[in-house]
Design a protein around this motif. Sequence first.
Motif, PDB file in Angstrom:
ATOM      1  N   LEU A   1      -0.614  -0.971  -2.705  1.00 14.32           N
ATOM      2  CA  LEU A   1       0.029   0.227  -2.922  1.00 14.32           C
ATOM      3  C   LEU A   1       0.174   0.299  -4.511  1.00 14.32           C
ATOM      4  CD1 LEU A   1       1.328   3.090  -2.387  1.00 14.32           C
ATOM      5  CD2 LEU A   1       3.642   1.983  -2.309  1.00 14.32           C
ATOM      6  N   ALA A   2       0.558  -0.727  -5.249  1.00 16.16           N
ATOM      7  CA  ALA A   2       0.740  -0.858  -6.495  1.00 16.16           C
ATOM      8  C   ALA A   2      -0.670  -0.688  -7.233  1.00 16.16           C
ATOM      9  CB  ALA A   2       1.226  -1.988  -7.025  1.00 16.16           C
ATOM     10  N   ALA A   3      -1.726  -1.371  -6.740  1.00 17.91           N
ATOM     11  CA  ALA A   3      -3.092  -1.104  -7.084  1.00 17.91           C
ATOM     12  C   ALA A   3      -3.762   0.344  -6.973  1.00 17.91           C
ATOM     13  CB  ALA A   3      -4.116  -2.132  -6.233  1.00 17.91           C
TER      14      ALA A   3
ATOM     15  N   MET B   1      -7.628  -0.276   0.819  1.00 22.92           N
ATOM     16  CA  MET B   1      -6.913  -1.054   0.845  1.00 22.92           C
ATOM     17  C   MET B   1      -5.291  -0.824   1.240  1.00 22.92           C
ATOM     18  SD  MET B   1      -8.638  -4.045   0.081  1.00 22.92           S
ATOM     19  CE  MET B   1      -7.440  -5.191  -0.521  1.00 22.92           C
ATOM     20  N   SER B   2      -5.047   0.383   0.178  1.00 25.43           N
ATOM     21  CA  SER B   2      -3.774   0.826   0.467  1.00 25.43           C
ATOM     22  C   SER B   2      -3.273   1.376   1.840  1.00 25.43           C
ATOM     23  CB  SER B   2      -3.316   1.990  -0.379  1.00 25.43           C
ATOM     24  OG  SER B   2      -1.895   2.392  -0.335  1.00 25.43           O
ATOM     25  N   LEU B   3      -4.334   1.933   2.551  1.00 22.44           N
ATOM     26  CA  LEU B   3      -4.164   2.476   3.947  1.00 22.44           C
ATOM     27  C   LEU B   3      -3.992   1.302   5.024  1.00 22.44           C
ATOM     28  CD1 LEU B   3      -6.683   5.407   3.857  1.00 22.44           C
ATOM     29  CD2 LEU B   3      -4.261   5.656   4.299  1.00 22.44           C
ATOM     30  N   VAL B   4      -4.886   0.375   4.955  1.00 23.07           N
ATOM     31  CA  VAL B   4      -4.827  -1.085   5.540  1.00 23.07           C
ATOM     32  C   VAL B   4      -3.553  -1.547   5.653  1.00 23.07           C
ATOM     33  CG1 VAL B   4      -5.767  -3.156   5.979  1.00 23.07           C
ATOM     34  CG2 VAL B   4      -7.247  -1.317   5.667  1.00 23.07           C
ATOM     35  N   GLY B   5      -2.804  -1.863   4.043  1.00 23.45           N
ATOM     36  CA  GLY B   5      -1.625  -2.110   4.153  1.00 23.45           C
ATOM     37  C   GLY B   5      -0.443  -1.620   4.836  1.00 23.45           C
ATOM     38  N   LEU B   6      -0.636  -0.084   4.594  1.00 18.78           N
ATOM     39  CA  LEU B   6       0.138   0.745   5.358  1.00 18.78           C
ATOM     40  C   LEU B   6       0.143   0.704   6.705  1.00 18.78           C
ATOM     41  CD1 LEU B   6       2.021   3.251   5.594  1.00 18.78           C
ATOM     42  CD2 LEU B   6      -0.136   4.819   5.210  1.00 18.78           C
TER      43      LEU B   6
END
Length: 265
Positions: free
Chosen positions: A103-105, A68-73
């Motif tokens: 990123l927080a998650a 999820m963080s990588l997609v947000g990135l």
Amino acid sequence: MPALALSLFAITLYALASHQLATRPFGARPDSRTWLLPAVPAVVLHAALHLVAWRLLGGPDLHFFAAMSLVGLGMAALTTLLGPAQRIEALGIFVFPLASLVLAAYAVFGGGQPREDLGWPLKLHALLALLAYSTLAVATLIAIMLWFQERALRQRQLGAWQRILPPLTQVETLLFRSLGAAFALLSLTLLTGVVFVDDLFAQGLGHKTVLSILSWIVLALLLFGRWRWGWRGPRAAKLTLVAMALLLLAFFGSKYVYELVLQRA
């Protein structure tokens, strides 16, 4: 602790960039790019956190919160790189808070455990998949933007917020460029999956493969309809949302069930 502190710093920079875009005076010149000052280091820090984690784990971390963080990135990077040139920096008002949230998650719940090296073929497949998800997610936001912009024009409810958006025709052009890129990346993802992954319909991958193929078909239909019949507006936005929903179910839906519900890798 250093990783958590850097995550908080990146989140703060994302928030500052989003705030600068949201509060930018209406009618400000398109070349006003002060928002890039916090956005660029936020993206760099976000990427660095994942690279350090990969080094510690001995390979890419693609567990639920990490993915999820990588997609947000990816979404934040695309907005930062393409925003100034394509006048879609307004996306940052939504993309940067979303990148901060995932990123927080990731910082709180962490990623996976150390694992053996997957080898470059599967790394390439995973990279293409993440790029496809990120690009289609950006296209989805553009589709929603186009939908509301066209609806406001039809109802003659032109609010001040429309001044920060490009002209309707330009937004539509950007949408189909993004969809074309997402379709190409998803095609390469499926192709590398066929070539490099042993039996895509085994190992619990059957539903994931079917949903990904359905998403590919929807995108192909939309792009063909645009070329052949000039599809646009709400129809294009709805089909974009359908393609994104299918891809979300294919990847994150299955990851959520396997990793968080069933506690399986």
